[in-house]
Structure formats: C-alpha cells, structure tokens
Write a protein that holds these residues in place. Structure first.
Motif, PDB file in Angstrom:
ATOM      1  N   LEU A 119     -21.760 -54.130 -82.448  1.00  0.00           N
ATOM      2  CA  LEU A 119     -21.314 -55.497 -82.673  1.00  0.00           C
ATOM      3  C   LEU A 119     -20.074 -55.525 -83.552  1.00  0.00           C
ATOM      4  O   LEU A 119     -19.904 -54.684 -84.445  1.00  0.00           O
ATOM      5  CB  LEU A 119     -22.414 -56.339 -83.326  1.00  0.00           C
ATOM      6  CG  LEU A 119     -23.682 -56.551 -82.497  1.00  0.00           C
ATOM      7  CD1 LEU A 119     -24.722 -55.499 -82.850  1.00  0.00           C
ATOM      8  CD2 LEU A 119     -24.264 -57.934 -82.720  1.00  0.00           C
ATOM      9  N   ASP A 120     -19.223 -56.510 -83.284  1.00  0.00           N
ATOM     10  CA  ASP A 120     -18.048 -56.731 -84.116  1.00  0.00           C
ATOM     11  C   ASP A 120     -18.500 -57.351 -85.433  1.00  0.00           C
ATOM     12  O   ASP A 120     -19.200 -58.365 -85.446  1.00  0.00           O
ATOM     13  CB  ASP A 120     -17.068 -57.661 -83.387  1.00  0.00           C
ATOM     14  CG  ASP A 120     -15.910 -58.074 -84.263  1.00  0.00           C
ATOM     15  OD1 ASP A 120     -15.521 -59.261 -84.214  1.00  0.00           O
ATOM     16  OD2 ASP A 120     -15.390 -57.231 -85.006  1.00  0.00           O
ATOM     17  N   VAL A 121     -18.109 -56.773 -86.540  1.00  0.00           N
ATOM     18  CA  VAL A 121     -18.571 -57.243 -87.847  1.00  0.00           C
ATOM     19  C   VAL A 121     -18.059 -58.641 -88.159  1.00  0.00           C
ATOM     20  O   VAL A 121     -18.776 -59.474 -88.710  1.00  0.00           O
ATOM     21  CB  VAL A 121     -18.150 -56.248 -88.958  1.00  0.00           C
ATOM     22  CG1 VAL A 121     -18.441 -56.815 -90.337  1.00  0.00           C
ATOM     23  CG2 VAL A 121     -18.862 -54.915 -88.767  1.00  0.00           C
ATOM     24  N   GLU A 122     -16.832 -58.918 -87.795  1.00  0.00           N
ATOM     25  CA  GLU A 122     -16.232 -60.210 -88.153  1.00  0.00           C
ATOM     26  C   GLU A 122     -16.870 -61.366 -87.395  1.00  0.00           C
ATOM     27  O   GLU A 122     -17.167 -62.409 -87.968  1.00  0.00           O
ATOM     28  CB  GLU A 122     -14.728 -60.180 -87.896  1.00  0.00           C
ATOM     29  CG  GLU A 122     -14.013 -61.457 -88.327  1.00  0.00           C
ATOM     30  CD  GLU A 122     -12.506 -61.369 -88.161  1.00  0.00           C
ATOM     31  OE1 GLU A 122     -11.839 -62.389 -88.362  1.00  0.00           O
ATOM     32  OE2 GLU A 122     -12.015 -60.274 -87.831  1.00  0.00           O
ATOM     33  N   THR A 123     -17.105 -61.188 -86.090  1.00  0.00           N
ATOM     34  CA  THR A 123     -17.623 -62.285 -85.265  1.00  0.00           C
ATOM     35  C   THR A 123     -19.105 -62.172 -84.955  1.00  0.00           C
ATOM     36  O   THR A 123     -19.707 -63.117 -84.464  1.00  0.00           O
ATOM     37  CB  THR A 123     -16.865 -62.347 -83.930  1.00  0.00           C
ATOM     38  OG1 THR A 123     -17.155 -61.150 -83.176  1.00  0.00           O
ATOM     39  CG2 THR A 123     -15.365 -62.452 -84.157  1.00  0.00           C
ATOM     40  N   LYS A 124     -19.699 -61.001 -85.203  1.00  0.00           N
ATOM     41  CA  LYS A 124     -21.085 -60.693 -84.871  1.00  0.00           C
ATOM     42  C   LYS A 124     -21.335 -60.684 -83.364  1.00  0.00           C
ATOM     43  O   LYS A 124     -22.482 -60.722 -82.920  1.00  0.00           O
ATOM     44  CB  LYS A 124     -22.057 -61.656 -85.562  1.00  0.00           C
ATOM     45  CG  LYS A 124     -22.047 -61.562 -87.074  1.00  0.00           C
ATOM     46  CD  LYS A 124     -23.156 -62.406 -87.685  1.00  0.00           C
ATOM     47  CE  LYS A 124     -23.164 -62.271 -89.206  1.00  0.00           C
ATOM     48  NZ  LYS A 124     -24.251 -63.066 -89.823  1.00  0.00           N
ATOM     49  N   ASN A 125     -20.274 -60.632 -82.577  1.00  0.00           N
ATOM     50  CA  ASN A 125     -20.432 -60.606 -81.130  1.00  0.00           C
ATOM     51  C   ASN A 125     -20.767 -59.201 -80.645  1.00  0.00           C
ATOM     52  O   ASN A 125     -20.290 -58.204 -81.187  1.00  0.00           O
ATOM     53  CB  ASN A 125     -19.146 -61.082 -80.443  1.00  0.00           C
ATOM     54  CG  ASN A 125     -18.919 -62.562 -80.643  1.00  0.00           C
ATOM     55  OD1 ASN A 125     -19.857 -63.340 -80.758  1.00  0.00           O
ATOM     56  ND2 ASN A 125     -17.656 -62.964 -80.699  1.00  0.00           N
ATOM     57  N   LEU A 126     -21.574 -59.135 -79.582  1.00  0.00           N
ATOM     58  CA  LEU A 126     -21.933 -57.865 -78.980  1.00  0.00           C
ATOM     59  C   LEU A 126     -20.761 -57.340 -78.163  1.00  0.00           C
ATOM     60  O   LEU A 126     -20.222 -58.042 -77.310  1.00  0.00           O
ATOM     61  CB  LEU A 126     -23.158 -58.049 -78.077  1.00  0.00           C
ATOM     62  CG  LEU A 126     -23.694 -56.807 -77.379  1.00  0.00           C
ATOM     63  CD1 LEU A 126     -24.241 -55.820 -78.386  1.00  0.00           C
ATOM     64  CD2 LEU A 126     -24.773 -57.202 -76.375  1.00  0.00           C
ATOM     65  N   ILE A 127     -20.360 -56.089 -78.428  1.00  0.00           N
ATOM     66  CA  ILE A 127     -19.220 -55.531 -77.698  1.00  0.00           C
ATOM     67  C   ILE A 127     -19.605 -54.341 -76.833  1.00  0.00           C
ATOM     68  O   ILE A 127     -18.836 -53.925 -75.968  1.00  0.00           O
ATOM     69  CB  ILE A 127     -18.085 -55.119 -78.664  1.00  0.00           C
ATOM     70  CG1 ILE A 127     -18.583 -54.104 -79.682  1.00  0.00           C
ATOM     71  CG2 ILE A 127     -17.490 -56.320 -79.349  1.00  0.00           C
ATOM     72  CD1 ILE A 127     -17.496 -53.558 -80.590  1.00  0.00           C
ATOM     73  N   LYS A 128     -20.802 -53.787 -77.078  1.00  0.00           N
ATOM     74  CA  LYS A 128     -21.251 -52.674 -76.244  1.00  0.00           C
ATOM     75  C   LYS A 128     -22.759 -52.546 -76.357  1.00  0.00           C
ATOM     76  O   LYS A 128     -23.326 -52.653 -77.439  1.00  0.00           O
ATOM     77  CB  LYS A 128     -20.597 -51.357 -76.699  1.00  0.00           C
ATOM     78  CG  LYS A 128     -20.982 -50.137 -75.873  1.00  0.00           C
ATOM     79  CD  LYS A 128     -20.415 -50.204 -74.464  1.00  0.00           C
ATOM     80  CE  LYS A 128     -20.731 -48.970 -73.665  1.00  0.00           C
ATOM     81  NZ  LYS A 128     -20.171 -49.030 -72.289  1.00  0.00           N
ATOM     82  N   SER A 129     -23.402 -52.349 -75.206  1.00  0.00           N
ATOM     83  CA  SER A 129     -24.826 -52.094 -75.167  1.00  0.00           C
ATOM     84  C   SER A 129     -25.055 -50.876 -74.285  1.00  0.00           C
ATOM     85  O   SER A 129     -24.542 -50.804 -73.166  1.00  0.00           O
ATOM     86  CB  SER A 129     -25.578 -53.314 -74.612  1.00  0.00           C
ATOM     87  OG  SER A 129     -26.966 -53.068 -74.583  1.00  0.00           O
ATOM     88  N   THR A 130     -25.791 -49.900 -74.783  1.00  0.00           N
ATOM     89  CA  THR A 130     -26.021 -48.682 -74.015  1.00  0.00           C
ATOM     90  C   THR A 130     -27.372 -48.103 -74.385  1.00  0.00           C
ATOM     91  O   THR A 130     -27.993 -48.519 -75.374  1.00  0.00           O
ATOM     92  CB  THR A 130     -24.909 -47.650 -74.275  1.00  0.00           C
ATOM     93  OG1 THR A 130     -25.075 -46.538 -73.392  1.00  0.00           O
ATOM     94  CG2 THR A 130     -24.941 -47.159 -75.715  1.00  0.00           C
TER      95      THR A 130
END
Length: 721
Positions: free
Chosen positions: A475-486
């Motif tokens: 997750l991106d720390v600034e936005t808390k958005n998920l950027i990769k799932s594996t």
C-alpha cells in the motif's frame, strides 16, 4: 485558558472546558478544600520516587477530573501499573471513598480482554489512590485528535471491541456511566480497553462531589443522565453512539460553550446525520449511530450484543479499493523528542574487542550491496507484522519471521531502501510503545509516515493440510491505497524459505514501480544466505529476542538449538558469539567466532562491510585499525540510519581520544534511537572523562528516571564520583 485535562484552548472567561466539561478551579474553589487535606504533606511524585513504600513512579500519564494518573512500577511484583492519585477535595469525603470501595468490588469482577482491570483502592498518609492495570498505548481521544477522523473500518472495529467489553460488564450488572474516548485505551496490539468502571457511580450522590464536579462528561452523557435519572446499559449505548459519531465525523454531535448548554442539546436537539460531515460513511452505519442516539431509551438498541451484531453486519459490507502509487515526494527529516533509557554494559576485558564489535551487526544480516544509487532515488519500503490465519498458535512465530525474511531479500535490491525491523522497534520506543509485539496496519502507517517511507508491505498466511499460502499487499503510505496484491504457496512450512520469499520479493519490487530490469530476482536466493530450516529460523528469532532483553542464558539455549539444526546458519553463529561474550565463556566465544568466519563468506552489501570491519578489528596492527575506521566511515555515508555504525565510530574515536568526533557520532546514534542505552552510557562516560560532570550526571539521572529498579546508573555515578 487551556484545560488541564484535555488541553483544549478555551476563552479566558470560561469556567468549564467546552471540550470535555472539566471545571476550572478558582481561588474560591481552593478555599473550600478541607483544612485536613491542605495540611497533608505533598507527596514526591517525581520520576524515581517511591510512593506508599511500594510504587516507584516512572512518569505522569495525565490529569483527569478525579486526579492525576501515574505510570509506576509495583516493586512487590515487579510489574508496571497505573496509579490514580485521587484529588484531596474528593478523597476528604468519607462517604465517597466508601462508595469507591463498594463499586470497585463489582468492577473488579469484570475480567475481559477489552476491559482494563481495576485492582484496589488504598490510602497512604491521607492520600487515597486507585491501582489499575497499566495499558501501554494511546487513548482514543488522542488518536482522534491526531488523525482528525478515523477510517470507517477502524471506527467499526474499535466500536465492536468496546461492545464486547461492555457486554461482559453488563452481564455482571456493572454499568460504566462515563464512557468517553479518553476512557478507552488502544493498546500496542490494537485492542480497545475500557477504563474506569465503577468510578462514576461512586460520585452519584448529592452534595459529595465537591465544587463543580460533574458525574459524566457533558458531551457523552445520555438524556436520562442529564435529567438526573439512573443510568443503565442503554445509557452506555448512547455514549458509545456519541463516540462512534466522533470517530467517523471528527467531532461530537453536540457542542456548546458551557456544560449546561451541551447537556440541554442532548435532551432537546436531534443529532446531525454524520454522513453530512463525512460522505464516506455508509448509510447503514449512520443509521446505526443515530439509533444509538435516540432520546428515548426504548428506541435505542436494547443491548450491546444487539449493537455488536449490527456492527458485524456493517463491517462485512465495507468496500476495499485499489489504485496506483503516486510519484514519491522528497523525504524530509523529522525532529524527535529525546527520552533516555540506559542499560549499562559490563564486559570482561577479554571479550571487549570481539563482542563490542560484534554488537554492530544488526538484524538484517545478509543484504545485497546498495551500490552507487543515491539515497533519494531509492524507493523506501517497510514490512510489518503478518497475520496468522492458520488457526494454530504454533505458527505465530511466522508473524515476525516472514517480514524479517522479506526485509533481508528486499535489501538485496540496490534500488530499494528498506526500513529495518530494528529501526521500526526504535521508533516504537520513541513512541513509548516498546512493549508492542504486533505492528498492525494502523500502527504501521503511523511509523511509516514518521520515517518518510513510500510503501508499506503487510500480509497474512494460511495453511490447508500440507500447503502453506502467503498473501501480500503493498500500500502507498501517503494515500493508503492498494498498489499491489500477490500471493505464493508451497508444500510445508519450509517452502516459505525455499520458494515463497523469493517470489514475493520479486512481485513487491514490481509493485512499487521498479522496471523489470531493476526488479529482477537477486543472484543469491534467501535460503542460501540465511537457512533452509524454518525451525532453525524460529529458534534464532527466539534467541535473538531474548538476547535483546538481556536474557543471555535463554538466548544461548535457543541459538545453540538453531545452529544444531543448521550448522551453516551464519547469523545464528553471530548472535551466539555475542551471547557467549556477555556470559564470559571465552572458549565458546572463540569457537563461535571461528564458525561465524567460516560461514560468513557469502555475505555481501551492508553486512559484508560489517564482516570486513569485524575481521579488521580483531587484528591489532595499525593498518587494520585504519581499515576498520574507513569501512565504518563509508558505511555511515551509505547507511545513515544504522545507529550501530555511529555507535561503533564513537567508540573508536573515544579509544583514539578524538573526543569531538566521538561526541558527534554518539549523538547521531542517540538521535536515531533516543533510548539507545549503549550510546547513552558511552556519551556519559565521555563527558566524565572531559571533567564535564554536569552533563554526565544529567545522563545518569535520565537513565534512573526511566529505568526504575535498575542499579546500573547509580553504579555509574559512583564510578564518576
């Protein structure tokens, strides 16, 4: 005027805090305190002082309507407790104290993971106090202030835990009556803990509360409490509704300049729909909150179990999102408030060289060299505790093992700057959270924001028969958005070492935006540079943990088991060498150092430089002394956050009487970890060698104030004198 309880800024003419309802004392109020309490000697509650011949004061935790709360060490059982010193104007009323005692009999029966235990009410020299369980963490009010508003997921999770604690209390016939965010602690593992059961009811009698003291806090009081009626479980549900409103909206539904004006709003005004403040709140949750806030009790949820069921249904429907990571922003430095915790180091002369130098090799032993990539061009990544979803506590060690292995693997990529596990622990110490074992998502984000980290890695692992599967999210720390799932899977727990870590590291590297070339797998697999045995790694983690707690005998037992299972496990040999050194076993120390040398040939990058420094330090020739210094100087440039490098440089400069350089390096180490005992100890001695006894003594006193029961600072002061 700043409120002494919640620190809210009020107007100068205010007599009550408009934020929490605390009444401000005036000269008239003070004159009403009974003569007996005015004549009572003021107890010494400075850090390190002893109260009631049993409790050693560590620090003040806060000031509330009833009195002051201190963190203390119960020297009888050697456990930390919370000690609440009751205000004289309350304690001087005999009937109030009697009610405290009666209520605590019931409150003590509430034993639940979401309830802070109340131990006993006692008296010492006319000072009445309550001893409670000490819960390290943050109270919910502070969390809301810091974040402005909590996420819907976090709010629902906290509310569910409060419901569970209340359910047990209500089952035993205990009603809280003063539920509010400042009475809810969030501990190191993210558990909500309700405090102060039984206290509010003890004050519910006309004429005994002292001037201006209110039962309950106006912003969280139910309409029936405002009317002076008896509070019941529906009153607690109303207060919890206010708390849930505040968590998701960032403010309470009713505000006013005085407690009375707030109280009247609870009786007459309809609360605003929280969705109008925060449109991210689901309709189902806003409806649940408003049902809790019904004026008539019969329209609210009739039990916390009923509310808990509804919150559980809401939680299951909460959405998740994915998005890409935005371009990184430059990392800025952060000033850190310094607190000290010294642990004096006593070593036999024959192990000074070997063990002190071996101390420099940290947790992340086998990493790939960072090369010439500038620090600012590297992607900063942190890995936090993984969740055990196997249902078997025997695999709890993987919660820490998997992150450590991922860190080791990711460090082999010169384009990634990994925040080490040790660094995360240092940050926790600075936050007074050194007892935390599990770094959950919310705490992980807080640590990463402090450190300027770009992406956070979290995950979980499950087991189905012989198959182990590990799931990872970036997750991106600034936005808390998920950027990769594996995810990765394999047969048996050893597949984590032999297969999964390498696969997951490669996917994480791609997920944080590295090109295919930069994200290519390392030449050396994780099992080749650590161990092929997960059992050996488990023993290593346990041994390392005991070593850092100074339990050297226990550390020796676990580390010896690790090298027995894998004789080529270099990192285990390293820590075992350090352990033998502290235990004074010269023969075992020499043997272990030789084994470490034999199996450290694969080490590259940062730890390869450490190994070269260690080997150079073991040769007394001047040329190797200079080589050792040059290696450490180079490391301090490449890895500026490695506190042990600065510490070792400080020691080296002290040995060469380069006092200015020694002071600068030791201060750098302390800036990185304000509780770094070895560095603080050496800096104190450096000052004493320069006849700067005032600064030396200052460090020893700081040590004593935060390390109750430890004789080492007094030994050090004795040496100095």
């Amino acid at each position: 005027m700043k409120c002494p309880k919640c620190e809210y800024n009020n107007t100068d003419e205010s007599r009550f805090c408009s934020h929490c309802g605390t009444r401000f004392e005036t000269s008239e109020d003070i004159s009403e305190v009974p003569t007996m309490t005015r004549q009572t000697p003021i107890e010494d509650f400075t850090p390190g002082s002893i109260f009631a011949e049993r409790y050693q004061i560590i620090e003040e935790l806060g000031i509330g309507g009833m009195g002051t709360v201190y963190k203390a060490l119960d020297t009888t059982i050697n456990e930390k407790v919370a000690l609440k010193l009751i205000k004289p104007e309350i304690a001087s009323n005999k009937s109030t104290i009697e009610r405290f005692q009666n209520e605590l009999k019931y409150a003590r029966k509430v034993s639940h993971k979401n309830v802070c235990r109340m131990y006993h009410l006692s008296k010492d020299n006319n000072s009445h106090y309550i001893v409670m369980e000490y819960v390290p963490g943050e109270n919910l009010k502070s969390m809301i202030r810091m974040t402005k508003q909590l996420s819907v997921n976090a709010s629902v999770n906290i509310a569910k835990q409060v419901c569970e604690g209340l359910a047990e209390a209500h089952r035993l016939g205990v009603v809280h009556r003063d539920l509010k965010p400042s009475n809810i602690m969030i501990d190191r593992e993210g558990n909500a803990r309700i405090m102060d059961f039984g206290i509010a009811r003890s004050l519910e009698t006309d004429g005994v509360t002292g001037p201006g003291l209110m039962v309950g806090t106006p912003e969280y009081m139910s309409p029936e409490q405002v009317e002076g009626k008896r509070a019941d479980q529906c009153s607690d549900i109303y207060s919890l509704g206010i708390i849930l409103f505040e968590m998701v909206a960032g403010k309470v539904p009713f505000e006013g300049k005085t407690p009375i004006s707030v109280a009247l709003k609870h009786k007459k005004e309809i609360p605003q729909n929280p969705r109008k403040i925060n449109n991210q709140i689901p309709d189902s949750l806003s409806s649940t909150i408003l049902k809790c806030l019904e004026k008539k009790k019969e329209k609210r949820f009739q039990s916390v179990e009923e509310l808990l069921e509804e919150l559980t249904r809401i939680e299951k429907r909460l959405p998740t999102t994915e998005s890409k990571i935005p371009k990184r922003k430059p990392i800025t430095s952060r000033e850190i408030t310094v607190r000290f915790n010294l642990k004096k180091l006593f070593l036999p002369a024959f192990v000074l060289v070997a063990v002190i130098i071996l101390v420099t090799v940290g947790w992340n032993f086998l990493s790939k060299e960072a090369g010439a990539v500038p620090l600012e061009d590297m992607v900063r990544v942190a890995v936090i505790t993984f969740q055990n979803q196997t249902g078997d506590s025997n695999y709890d060690y993987l919660q820490e093992a998997i992150p450590n292995l991922l860190i080791t693997s990711l460090e082999q990529n010169k384009y990634i700057r990994v925040t080490t596990w040790e660094r995360m622990r240092d940050l926790l110490k600075q936050m007074e959270k050194e007892d935390v074992r599990v770094i959950d998502r919310d705490l992980g984000f807080e640590l990463c924001r402090q450190e300027g980290v770009d992406a956070i890695v979290l995950g979980s692992f499950v087991k189905a028969e012989k198959t182990f599967a590990t799931d990872v999210k970036v997750l991106d720390v600034e936005t808390k958005n998920l950027i990769k799932s594996t995810s990765s899977r394999g047969e048996g727990v050893d597949s984590i070492l032999n297969k999964q870590i390498d696969e997951l590291s490669r996917e994480i590297s791609r997920g944080i935006g590295l090109s295919e070339r930069k994200a290519r797998p390392p030449k050396v697999q994780i099992a080749d540079v650590t161990t092929t045995s997960m059992e050996a790694y488990n023993y290593f983690l346990r041994g390392r943990d005991d070593f850092e707690k100074y339990y050297y005998s226990d550390a020796r037992r676990f580390l010896e088991k690790a090298v027995e299972l894998d004789p080529e496990f270099a990192l285990a040999h390293l820590y075992l060498s350090r352990t033998y050194g502290f235990l004074g076993d010269r023969t075992k120390l020499d043997e272990s150092i030789e084994r470490f040398k034999k199996h450290s040939k694969k080490v590259t990058g940062k730890d390869g430089m450490y190994v070269k420094a260690i080997l150079a330090s073991m040769d007394e020739e001047d040329k190797d002394r200079e080589k050792y210094l040059k290696i450490l100087q180079e490391m301090s440039k490449r890895y500026p956050e490695e506190k042990r490098v600065h510490f070792e440089l400080g020691l080296h400069y002290m040995g060469r009487e380069m006092n200015d350089e020694a002071e600068a390096e030791l201060k750098k180490a302390i800036e990185l970890d304000p509780k770094y005992g070895y560095a603080l100890n050496q800096l104190a001695y450096l000052y004493s060698y320069q006849n700067d006894f005032e600064r030396a003594l200052e460090h020893f006193h700081r040590y004593a104030s935060v390390s109750p029961g430890d004789a080492n600072p007094f030994d050090s002061m004795g040496e100095m004198y």
